[in-house]
Design a protein around this motif. Structure first.
Motif, PDB file in Angstrom:
ATOM      1  N   PRO A   7       0.794  -1.234   0.000  1.00 21.87           N
ATOM      2  CA  PRO A   7       0.000   0.000   0.000  1.00 21.87           C
ATOM      3  C   PRO A   7       0.828   1.288   0.000  1.00 21.87           C
ATOM      4  O   PRO A   7       0.299   2.355  -0.278  1.00 21.87           O
ATOM      5  N   CYS A   8       2.128   1.204   0.285  1.00 26.69           N
ATOM      6  CA  CYS A   8       2.952   2.420   0.396  1.00 26.69           C
ATOM      7  C   CYS A   8       3.168   3.129  -0.922  1.00 26.69           C
ATOM      8  O   CYS A   8       3.589   4.278  -0.951  1.00 26.69           O
ATOM      9  N   GLY A   9       2.902   2.437  -2.047  1.00 26.30           N
ATOM     10  CA  GLY A   9       2.987   3.096  -3.344  1.00 26.30           C
ATOM     11  C   GLY A   9       4.277   2.897  -4.116  1.00 26.30           C
ATOM     12  O   GLY A   9       4.426   3.441  -5.207  1.00 26.30           O
ATOM     13  N   LEU A  10       5.214   2.138  -3.599  1.00 25.14           N
ATOM     14  CA  LEU A  10       6.473   1.943  -4.325  1.00 25.14           C
ATOM     15  C   LEU A  10       6.371   0.893  -5.432  1.00 25.14           C
ATOM     16  O   LEU A  10       7.295   0.727  -6.210  1.00 25.14           O
ATOM     17  N   GLY A  11       5.264   0.152  -5.468  1.00 26.21           N
ATOM     18  CA  GLY A  11       5.057  -0.811  -6.540  1.00 26.21           C
ATOM     19  C   GLY A  11       5.641  -2.186  -6.301  1.00 26.21           C
ATOM     20  O   GLY A  11       5.601  -3.036  -7.174  1.00 26.21           O
ATOM     21  N   GLU A  12       6.195  -2.419  -5.124  1.00 30.22           N
ATOM     22  CA  GLU A  12       6.750  -3.728  -4.801  1.00 30.22           C
ATOM     23  C   GLU A  12       5.692  -4.579  -4.095  1.00 30.22           C
ATOM     24  O   GLU A  12       4.685  -4.062  -3.609  1.00 30.22           O
ATOM     25  N   LEU A  13       5.952  -5.870  -4.000  1.00 30.27           N
ATOM     26  CA  LEU A  13       5.076  -6.740  -3.234  1.00 30.27           C
ATOM     27  C   LEU A  13       5.203  -6.402  -1.749  1.00 30.27           C
ATOM     28  O   LEU A  13       6.291  -6.073  -1.265  1.00 30.27           O
ATOM     29  N   TYR A  14       4.088  -6.498  -1.038  1.00 30.45           N
ATOM     30  CA  TYR A  14       4.064  -6.152   0.387  1.00 30.45           C
ATOM     31  C   TYR A  14       5.173  -6.873   1.159  1.00 30.45           C
ATOM     32  O   TYR A  14       5.897  -6.246   1.937  1.00 30.45           O
ATOM     33  N   ALA A  15       5.335  -8.166   0.950  1.00 35.40           N
ATOM     34  CA  ALA A  15       6.339  -8.943   1.702  1.00 35.40           C
ATOM     35  C   ALA A  15       7.756  -8.445   1.453  1.00 35.40           C
ATOM     36  O   ALA A  15       8.600  -8.490   2.354  1.00 35.40           O
ATOM     37  N   ASP A  16       8.038  -7.968   0.248  1.00 34.80           N
ATOM     38  CA  ASP A  16       9.375  -7.494  -0.104  1.00 34.80           C
ATOM     39  C   ASP A  16       9.585  -6.024   0.240  1.00 34.80           C
ATOM     40  O   ASP A  16      10.707  -5.534   0.193  1.00 34.80           O
ATOM     41  N   CYS A  17       8.520  -5.329   0.552  1.00 33.58           N
ATOM     42  CA  CYS A  17       8.577  -3.893   0.795  1.00 33.58           C
ATOM     43  C   CYS A  17       8.363  -3.634   2.291  1.00 33.58           C
ATOM     44  O   CYS A  17       9.217  -3.975   3.101  1.00 33.58           O
ATOM     45  N   CYS A  18       7.248  -3.099   2.667  1.00 38.11           N
ATOM     46  CA  CYS A  18       6.991  -2.758   4.067  1.00 38.11           C
ATOM     47  C   CYS A  18       6.761  -3.969   4.956  1.00 38.11           C
ATOM     48  O   CYS A  18       6.976  -3.892   6.166  1.00 38.11           O
TER      49      CYS A  18
END
Length: 126
Positions: A7-18
């Motif tokens: 949801p943060c908007g960086l376009g990555e998968l949630y598990a790999d991002c936040c």
């Protein structure tokens, strides 16, 4: 469960991002990434993460996130400091949400500090 974009908007998968910050596998290396991960924590209702990343001088004892508000999108509008070599920083953002079926947003300039290598949210400025 199907993998979803963060949801943060960086376009990555949630598990790999936040998600990696929420799980405690890593800490956000910049104030902006902490801001993004905190927005994401609001979106996925992770109150534990929000409290852990809130500076002790301003952190509430408890935090309740109601079901009537859904966080939908984050825009980063500006930042000062908050980088890998800084100990303080600010992040200006616009967080979009839907409350009781009505779209709206909040605008904030937040201050952050880094203590013991971890970025923490302090407060909204002015």
């Amino acid at each position: 469960m199907r993998a979803k974009n963060c949801p943060c908007g960086l376009g990555e998968l949630y598990a790999d991002c936040c998600g990696r910050f929420h799980e405690g596998a890593k800490t956000a290396p910049t104030a902006e990434l902490l801001m993004r991960s905190r927005f994401c924590a609001f979106a996925v209702a992770d109150t534990g993460y929000l409290l852990r990343t809130w500076h002790s001088s301003t952190r509430p004892r408890t935090l309740w996130l109601g079901d009537e508000q859904r966080w939908t999108r984050l825009e980063i509008l500006g930042r000062t400091g908050g980088g890998l070599l800084h100990t303080e920083g600010t992040v200006e953002f616009r967080a979009h949400y839907v409350h009781q079926g009505q779209p709206d947003h909040m605008h904030e300039n937040s201050s952050f500090v880094r203590e013991d290598g971890q970025w923490l949210y302090v407060e909204a400025l002015g």
